[in-house]
Design a protein around this motif. Structure first.
Motif, PDB file in Angstrom:
ATOM      1  N   ASP A  98       0.843  -1.192   0.000  1.00  0.00           N
ATOM      2  CA  ASP A  98       0.000   0.000   0.000  1.00  0.00           C
ATOM      3  C   ASP A  98       0.878   1.242   0.000  1.00  0.00           C
ATOM      4  N   SER A  99       1.480   1.509  -1.161  1.00  0.00           N
ATOM      5  CA  SER A  99       2.306   2.699  -1.326  1.00  0.00           C
ATOM      6  C   SER A  99       2.349   3.059  -2.808  1.00  0.00           C
ATOM      7  N   PRO A 100       2.829   4.234  -3.128  1.00  0.00           N
ATOM      8  CA  PRO A 100       2.908   4.637  -4.537  1.00  0.00           C
ATOM      9  C   PRO A 100       3.897   3.795  -5.348  1.00  0.00           C
ATOM     10  N   ASN A 101       4.736   3.006  -4.673  1.00  0.00           N
ATOM     11  CA  ASN A 101       5.721   2.177  -5.370  1.00  0.00           C
ATOM     12  C   ASN A 101       5.117   0.925  -5.992  1.00  0.00           C
ATOM     13  N   TYR A 102       3.871   0.624  -5.651  1.00  0.00           N
ATOM     14  CA  TYR A 102       3.197  -0.582  -6.140  1.00  0.00           C
ATOM     15  C   TYR A 102       1.911  -0.206  -6.852  1.00  0.00           C
ATOM     16  N   PRO A 103       1.437  -1.096  -7.747  1.00  0.00           N
ATOM     17  CA  PRO A 103       0.246  -0.754  -8.528  1.00  0.00           C
ATOM     18  C   PRO A 103      -1.032  -0.597  -7.711  1.00  0.00           C
ATOM     19  N   LYS A 104      -1.231  -1.435  -6.687  1.00  0.00           N
ATOM     20  CA  LYS A 104      -2.390  -1.311  -5.804  1.00  0.00           C
ATOM     21  C   LYS A 104      -2.146  -2.167  -4.563  1.00  0.00           C
ATOM     22  N   PRO A 105      -2.918  -1.968  -3.499  1.00  0.00           N
ATOM     23  CA  PRO A 105      -2.740  -2.762  -2.289  1.00  0.00           C
ATOM     24  C   PRO A 105      -3.195  -4.217  -2.486  1.00  0.00           C
ATOM     25  N   LEU A 106      -2.664  -5.085  -1.644  1.00  0.00           N
ATOM     26  CA  LEU A 106      -3.049  -6.493  -1.618  1.00  0.00           C
ATOM     27  C   LEU A 106      -3.564  -6.808  -0.225  1.00  0.00           C
ATOM     28  N   SER A 107      -4.703  -7.437  -0.166  1.00  0.00           N
ATOM     29  CA  SER A 107      -5.319  -7.804   1.111  1.00  0.00           C
ATOM     30  C   SER A 107      -4.446  -8.801   1.876  1.00  0.00           C
ATOM     31  N   GLU A 108      -4.283  -8.567   3.170  1.00  0.00           N
ATOM     32  CA  GLU A 108      -3.532  -9.485   4.033  1.00  0.00           C
ATOM     33  C   GLU A 108      -4.172 -10.870   4.033  1.00  0.00           C
ATOM     34  N   ASP A 109      -5.501 -10.927   4.002  1.00  0.00           N
ATOM     35  CA  ASP A 109      -6.207 -12.210   4.000  1.00  0.00           C
ATOM     36  C   ASP A 109      -5.881 -13.026   2.755  1.00  0.00           C
ATOM     37  N   ALA A 127       5.050  -9.093 -13.794  1.00  0.00           N
ATOM     38  CA  ALA A 127       6.161  -8.444 -13.105  1.00  0.00           C
ATOM     39  C   ALA A 127       6.237  -8.972 -11.673  1.00  0.00           C
ATOM     40  N   LEU A 128       7.437  -9.260 -11.232  1.00  0.00           N
ATOM     41  CA  LEU A 128       7.656  -9.752  -9.875  1.00  0.00           C
ATOM     42  C   LEU A 128       7.580  -8.600  -8.888  1.00  0.00           C
ATOM     43  N   ILE A 129       6.682  -8.725  -7.925  1.00  0.00           N
ATOM     44  CA  ILE A 129       6.543  -7.717  -6.880  1.00  0.00           C
ATOM     45  C   ILE A 129       7.406  -8.083  -5.680  1.00  0.00           C
ATOM     46  N   ALA A 130       7.303  -9.340  -5.228  1.00  0.00           N
ATOM     47  CA  ALA A 130       8.062  -9.785  -4.050  1.00  0.00           C
ATOM     48  C   ALA A 130       8.118 -11.305  -4.034  1.00  0.00           C
TER      49      ALA A 130
END
Length: 84
Positions: free
Chosen positions: A3-14, A69-72
Motif C-alpha cells: 500500500d504505497s505509490p511504489n506498487y500498482p495497488k494494495p493487496l489484502s492481508e487475508d 512483473a515480480l513484486i516480491a
C-alpha cells in the motif's frame, strides 16, 4: 500489503495469508511464493516455486517488459521476504 505509490495497488492481508497456506499445503512441495503483478488483468497473482534459482527468471516491477512483473518473493515456511 504493498500500500504505497511504489506498487500498482494494495493487496489484502487475508489473500496473502491464503496464498501462503495454499503453498504450504500443496503436495508438490513448494518452498517459495512469488507475488506477481499481471499487467493485463491488473491483479496480483501467486506463483509457487520449488527452487530459489527459478526466481531469477522473473523481471521486477516496474521495469518488467512482459505481461507479468515480480513484486516480491517469500519463503513459504518462515514467511520471510527474500531479497532479490
Amino acid at each position: 500489503m504493498f500500500d504505497s505509490p511504489n506498487y500498482p495497488k494494495p493487496l489484502s492481508e487475508d489473500i496473502f495469508e491464503s496464498w501462503l497456506e495454499n503453498g504450504r499445503t500443496s503436495k508438490i512441495g513448494y518452498h517459495y511464493l512469488l507475488v506477481i503483478w499481471n499487467v493485463y488483468d491488473e491483479q496480483y497473482q501467486p506463483l509457487y516455486l520449488e527452487d530459489r534459482e527459478a526466481i531469477e527468471g522473473y523481471e521486477l516491477y516496474p521495469n518488467a517488459r512482459g505481461a507479468e512483473a515480480l513484486i516480491a518473493a517469500y519463503d513459504l515456511y518462515s514467511e520471510a521476504r527474500i531479497s532479490i
